[in-house]
Write an enzyme that holds these catalytic residues in place. Structure first.
Site, PDB file in Angstrom:
ATOM      1  N   ASN A  89      47.368  87.020   6.813  1.00 24.48           N
ATOM      2  CA  ASN A  89      48.682  87.368   7.366  1.00 24.48           C
ATOM      3  C   ASN A  89      49.722  87.240   6.253  1.00 24.48           C
ATOM      4  OD1 ASN A  89      51.157  87.431   8.652  1.00 24.48           O
ATOM      5  ND2 ASN A  89      50.573  86.067  10.316  1.00 24.48           N
ATOM      6  N   HIS A  99      51.416  94.551  13.046  1.00 22.14           N
ATOM      7  CA  HIS A  99      51.543  93.444  12.090  1.00 22.14           C
ATOM      8  C   HIS A  99      50.217  92.690  12.070  1.00 22.14           C
ATOM      9  CE1 HIS A  99      52.381  89.719  10.235  1.00 22.14           C
ATOM     10  NE2 HIS A  99      52.324  89.051  11.372  1.00 22.14           N
ATOM     11  N   CYS A 153      57.494  87.467  10.856  1.00 28.54           N
ATOM     12  CA  CYS A 153      56.515  88.574  10.958  1.00 28.54           C
ATOM     13  C   CYS A 153      57.151  89.873  11.436  1.00 28.54           C
ATOM     14  CB  CYS A 153      55.374  88.181  11.879  1.00 28.54           C
ATOM     15  SG  CYS A 153      54.385  86.867  11.148  1.00 28.54           S
TER      16      CYS A 153
HETATM   17  N1  ACO Z   1      38.606  75.780  10.827  1.00 31.04           N
HETATM   18  C1  ACO Z   1      37.814  75.172  11.731  1.00 31.04           C
HETATM   19  N2  ACO Z   1      38.301  74.721  12.903  1.00 31.04           N
HETATM   20  C2  ACO Z   1      39.593  74.891  13.149  1.00 31.04           C
HETATM   21  C3  ACO Z   1      40.473  75.531  12.240  1.00 31.04           C
HETATM   22  C4  ACO Z   1      39.920  75.976  11.046  1.00 31.04           C
HETATM   23  N3  ACO Z   1      40.664  76.608  10.087  1.00 31.04           N
HETATM   24  N4  ACO Z   1      41.707  75.567  12.765  1.00 31.04           N
HETATM   25  C5  ACO Z   1      41.641  74.983  13.966  1.00 31.04           C
HETATM   26  N5  ACO Z   1      40.368  74.562  14.199  1.00 31.04           N
HETATM   27  C6  ACO Z   1      39.822  73.892  15.395  1.00 31.04           C
HETATM   28  C7  ACO Z   1      40.895  73.165  16.168  1.00 31.04           C
HETATM   29  O1  ACO Z   1      41.084  71.870  15.647  1.00 31.04           O
HETATM   30  C8  ACO Z   1      40.290  73.157  17.556  1.00 31.04           C
HETATM   31  O2  ACO Z   1      39.342  72.113  17.619  1.00 31.04           O
HETATM   32  P1  ACO Z   1      39.137  71.259  18.983  1.00 31.04           P
HETATM   33  O3  ACO Z   1      38.726  72.252  20.014  1.00 31.04           O
HETATM   34  O4  ACO Z   1      38.089  70.271  18.597  1.00 31.04           O
HETATM   35  O5  ACO Z   1      40.472  70.666  19.265  1.00 31.04           O
HETATM   36  C9  ACO Z   1      39.540  74.469  17.647  1.00 31.04           C
HETATM   37  O6  ACO Z   1      39.333  74.885  16.290  1.00 31.04           O
HETATM   38  C10 ACO Z   1      40.280  75.550  18.394  1.00 31.04           C
HETATM   39  O7  ACO Z   1      41.620  75.607  17.920  1.00 31.04           O
HETATM   40  P2  ACO Z   1      42.655  76.606  18.492  1.00 31.04           P
HETATM   41  O8  ACO Z   1      43.975  76.394  17.791  1.00 31.04           O
HETATM   42  O9  ACO Z   1      42.650  76.547  19.989  1.00 31.04           O
HETATM   43  O10 ACO Z   1      42.005  78.003  18.036  1.00 31.04           O
HETATM   44  P3  ACO Z   1      42.414  79.458  18.415  1.00 31.04           P
HETATM   45  O11 ACO Z   1      41.261  80.148  18.976  1.00 31.04           O
HETATM   46  O12 ACO Z   1      43.713  79.519  19.177  1.00 31.04           O
HETATM   47  O13 ACO Z   1      42.699  80.121  16.996  1.00 31.04           O
HETATM   48  C11 ACO Z   1      44.575  80.786  15.665  1.00 31.04           C
HETATM   49  C12 ACO Z   1      43.734  79.622  16.187  1.00 31.04           C
HETATM   50  C13 ACO Z   1      43.697  81.632  14.786  1.00 31.04           C
HETATM   51  C14 ACO Z   1      45.714  80.201  14.872  1.00 31.04           C
HETATM   52  C15 ACO Z   1      45.112  81.635  16.840  1.00 31.04           C
HETATM   53  O14 ACO Z   1      45.654  80.796  17.817  1.00 31.04           O
HETATM   54  C16 ACO Z   1      46.148  82.639  16.430  1.00 31.04           C
HETATM   55  O15 ACO Z   1      45.903  83.559  15.689  1.00 31.04           O
HETATM   56  N6  ACO Z   1      47.387  82.547  16.976  1.00 31.04           N
HETATM   57  C17 ACO Z   1      48.424  83.546  16.773  1.00 31.04           C
HETATM   58  C18 ACO Z   1      48.961  83.550  15.382  1.00 31.04           C
HETATM   59  C19 ACO Z   1      50.135  84.519  15.289  1.00 31.04           C
HETATM   60  O16 ACO Z   1      50.134  85.583  15.873  1.00 31.04           O
HETATM   61  N7  ACO Z   1      51.185  84.143  14.598  1.00 31.04           N
HETATM   62  C20 ACO Z   1      52.355  84.990  14.607  1.00 31.04           C
HETATM   63  C21 ACO Z   1      52.653  85.523  13.336  1.00 31.04           C
HETATM   64  S1  ACO Z   1      52.913  84.319  12.103  1.00 31.04           S
HETATM   65  C22 ACO Z   1      54.628  84.251  11.771  1.00 31.04           C
HETATM   66  O17 ACO Z   1      55.456  84.788  12.444  1.00 31.04           O
HETATM   67  C23 ACO Z   1      55.030  83.409  10.642  1.00 31.04           C
END
Ligand code: ACO
Length: 335
Positions: A292, A262, A115
């Site tokens: 993304n 980003h 990223c």
């Molecule tokens: N649909 C429905 N439910 C989902 C989904 C989905 N697509 N994905 C995860 N869940 C569920 C999980 O299983 C979890 O369920 P549980 O509570 O029963 O265990 C719940 O939702 C919460 O999951 P979290 O992973 O804690 O959700 P979070 O609020 O953290 O959101 C996300 C996830 C969107 C991925 C977030 O953490 C995020 O954006 N992180 C940063 C991403 C980023 O910046 N990446 C860097 C760039 S990418 C690169 O460099 C390649």
């Protein structure tokens, strides 16, 4: 003494739009969950069996950037290609751009900073230009994520986020020292390399070993992301690296005319916006439409900003990114 200006810009996204509702049909997810957690409404995924590739999308974006810069193909001195989803394990995709565009036998460098890839590329190109080595550098950020995502409930925390697309710029040497890249700032913290990664296949686990010993948990091929941990690190590092750029240039946050973060997650962008107390019109987001797109996200967003005529001469543009590695970086540009 030279400075580096963004002389031309272009982007390309595949036609095929995948809405959150479409994903509900192939995995246990919901439009509501995706929008609430990420801000994403839809993304572009190339059609399965299409001829599109990371390099072909990059080529289309590059053609537009070259046209927009008003230069000829012969004037390009160097290519930098940023991607985490190259066409081939090797060679890199930069040489494919050189071939596709029929460029002279100029150097082609691939960089793998996920990223942060576009900011790393910009920083490298800026040094070449300021040293006097090159005048016109083609920078391409392109990703074809859709082919590598696990489009099932198991892979939903990653697959709903990523989209395909490409952006490109021509970075050009200029004598007008009042304009151009003021500074770039790059960082990494490898202790978290595995928190957001595709671990195999690679030299640690080569393909023949995968055939003998397939991973029960599906960790082969599919990206792994410790989303929450990445999120927490991202918001801290975004702020640090933006402040670093401001301090370096004796500026305060009020000096920022436009911030393009980003596009990893709308909630990350909104957090950064709040910390900097920037009004909505000073932060550009398009993750709603594209998801993304990793190394392509900043150049696609910048191309849209230019299309919408949102930057004026003399404006201070701030670019910032954080991602896998971990790596992060920022750039301040006087437009
Ligand atoms: N649909 C429905 N439910 C989902 C989904 C989905 N697509 N994905 C995860 N869940 C569920 C999980 O299983 C979890 O369920 P549980 O509570 O029963 O265990 C719940 O939702 C919460 O999951 P979290 O992973 O804690 O959700 P979070 O609020 O953290 O959101 C996300 C996830 C969107 C991925 C977030 O953490 C995020 O954006 N992180 C940063 C991403 C980023 O910046 N990446 C860097 C760039 S990418 C690169 O460099 C390649």
């Amino acid at each position: 003494m030279k400075t580096s200006i963004i002389k031309g810009i272009g982007y390309y996204v595949p036609e095929n739009i995948v809405k959150n509702k479409d994903l509900e049909k192939i995995m246990d997810t919901s439009d509501e969950w995706i929008q609430e957690r990420t801000g994403i409404r839809e993304r572009r995924w190339v059609l399965e069996n299409s001829d599109e590739s990371t390099s072909s999308m990059g080529t289309e974006a590059a053609k537009k950037a070259i046209d927009n810069a008003g230069i000829s193909h012969d004037q390009i001195d160097f290519i930098i290609f940023a991607t985490l989803s190259p066409d081939y394990f090797f060679p890199g995709s930069g040489v494919l751009i050189q071939r596709n565009l029929g460029l002279k036998e100029v150097g082609a460098l691939d960089i793998r900073n996920q990223c942060s890839g576009f900011i790393y590329a910009l920083s490298i190109a800026d040094q070449y230009i300021k040293s006097g080595m090159y005048k016109n550098i083609l920078i391409v950020g392109s990703e074809l994520h859709s082919g590598g995502l696990e489009k099932s409930t198991r892979g939903r925390n990653v697959s709903v986020i990523f989209g395909d697309g490409a952006g490109a710029v021509i970075l050009q040497a200029s004598d007008d020292l009042e304009k151009g890249i003021m500074s770039t700032h790059l960082h990494s913290e490898g202790k978290y390399a595995e928190e957001l990664a595709v671990i195999s296949p690679a030299t640690k686990k080569w393909i023949d070993k995968l055939v003998e010993d397939p991973d029960e948990d599906g960790s082969s091929y599919a990206p792994y992301m410790n989303g929450n941990f990445v999120f927490k690190n991202a918001v801290v590092r975004f702020m640090e690296v933006i402040n670093e750029a401001l301090v370096k240039n004796n500026l305060t946050k009020e000096a920022i005319d436009l911030l393009i973060p980003h596009q990893a997650n709308l909630r990350i962008s909104q957090f950064v916006q709040k910390q900097l107390a920037l009004p909505n019109e000073k932060v550009y987001n398009n993750i709603m439409k594209y998801g993304n797109t990793t190394a392509a996200s900043i150049p696609i967003a910048l191309a849209e900003v230019i299309e919408k005529d949102m930057l004026n001469e003399g404006d201070v543009l701030c670019l910032a990114a954080f991602g896998s590695g971990f790596t992060w970086g920022s750039a301040l540009i006087r437009w």
